[in-house]
Each structure stands twice: as structure tokens, then as C-alpha cells.
Write a protein that holds these residues in place. Structure first.
Motif, short mmCIF file in Angstrom:
data_model
loop_
_atom_site.label_atom_id
_atom_site.label_comp_id
_atom_site.label_asym_id
_atom_site.label_seq_id
_atom_site.Cartn_x
_atom_site.Cartn_y
_atom_site.Cartn_z
N LYS A 52 0.83 -1.21 0.00
CA LYS A 52 0.00 0.00 0.00
C LYS A 52 0.87 1.26 0.00
O LYS A 52 0.54 2.25 -0.66
N ALA A 53 1.97 1.21 0.74
CA ALA A 53 2.87 2.36 0.80
C ALA A 53 3.45 2.65 -0.58
O ALA A 53 3.60 3.81 -0.97
N LYS A 54 3.76 1.58 -1.32
CA LYS A 54 4.32 1.73 -2.66
C LYS A 54 3.31 2.44 -3.57
O LYS A 54 3.67 3.34 -4.33
N MET A 55 2.05 2.07 -3.46
CA MET A 55 1.00 2.69 -4.27
C MET A 55 0.84 4.16 -3.90
O MET A 55 0.64 5.01 -4.77
N GLN A 56 0.95 4.45 -2.60
CA GLN A 56 0.83 5.83 -2.14
C GLN A 56 1.96 6.68 -2.69
O GLN A 56 1.74 7.79 -3.16
N ALA A 106 1.30 7.35 -6.27
CA ALA A 106 0.24 8.34 -6.44
C ALA A 106 0.77 9.75 -6.18
O ALA A 106 0.50 10.68 -6.94
N ILE A 107 1.55 9.89 -5.11
CA ILE A 107 2.12 11.20 -4.77
C ILE A 107 3.08 11.66 -5.86
O ILE A 107 3.06 12.82 -6.28
N THR A 108 3.89 10.73 -6.36
CA THR A 108 4.85 11.07 -7.42
C THR A 108 4.14 11.53 -8.68
O THR A 108 4.50 12.54 -9.27
N SER A 109 3.10 10.79 -9.08
CA SER A 109 2.39 11.16 -10.31
C SER A 109 1.68 12.50 -10.13
O SER A 109 1.65 13.32 -11.04
N TRP A 110 1.12 12.73 -8.93
CA TRP A 110 0.46 14.01 -8.66
C TRP A 110 1.47 15.15 -8.72
O TRP A 110 1.20 16.21 -9.29
N PHE A 111 2.66 14.93 -8.14
CA PHE A 111 3.72 15.94 -8.13
C PHE A 111 4.15 16.27 -9.55
O PHE A 111 4.27 17.44 -9.91
N ILE A 112 4.37 15.22 -10.35
CA ILE A 112 4.79 15.43 -11.73
C ILE A 112 3.72 16.20 -12.50
O ILE A 112 4.02 17.14 -13.24
N ARG A 113 2.45 15.80 -12.28
CA ARG A 113 1.34 16.49 -12.96
C ARG A 113 1.29 17.95 -12.56
O ARG A 113 1.11 18.83 -13.40
N THR A 114 1.44 18.23 -11.28
CA THR A 114 1.37 19.61 -10.77
C THR A 114 2.50 20.45 -11.36
O THR A 114 2.27 21.55 -11.87
N VAL A 115 3.72 19.92 -11.31
CA VAL A 115 4.88 20.64 -11.84
C VAL A 115 4.70 20.87 -13.33
O VAL A 115 4.94 21.96 -13.84
#
Length: 50
Positions: free
Chosen positions: A2-6, A9-18
Motif C-alpha cells: 500500500k505504501a508503494k502505491m501511495q 500516487a504522490i509522485t504522479s500528482w507531483f509530476i502532474r502539478t509541476v
């Protein structure tokens, strides 16, 4: 697991935001540049006509 998925998710959100903020700033820069060029030509043409 679950931590890996989190992290994913955080990485993809960060990349999308940047990416989106970079896109917005590039777009704003381009628009400003275009408006500046347009104003320059507008005044040039106005001076030529007068």
C-alpha cells in the motif's frame, strides 16, 4: 504494497502539478511576448500611417 502505491500516487500528482504549472507559465510567457510584439508593430504601423 500500500505504501508503494501511495508513493506512486504522490509522485504522479507531483509530476502532474509541476508539469501543469510549467505549461501555464510557458503559455503566459508566450502570450505576453506575442502581445508585446503586436503592440510594437501596431505602434510602428500607426506611426507610418500618420
Amino acid at each position: 504494497m500500500k505504501a508503494k502505491m501511495q508513493i506512486l500516487a504522490i509522485t504522479s500528482w507531483f509530476i502532474r502539478t509541476v508539469f501543469s504549472s510549467t505549461l501555464v507559465s510557458v503559455f503566459q510567457y508566450t502570450v505576453r511576448k506575442m502581445i508585446g510584439e503586436w503592440c510594437k508593430y501596431y505602434f510602428l504601423i500607426k506611426e507610418t500611417i500618420n
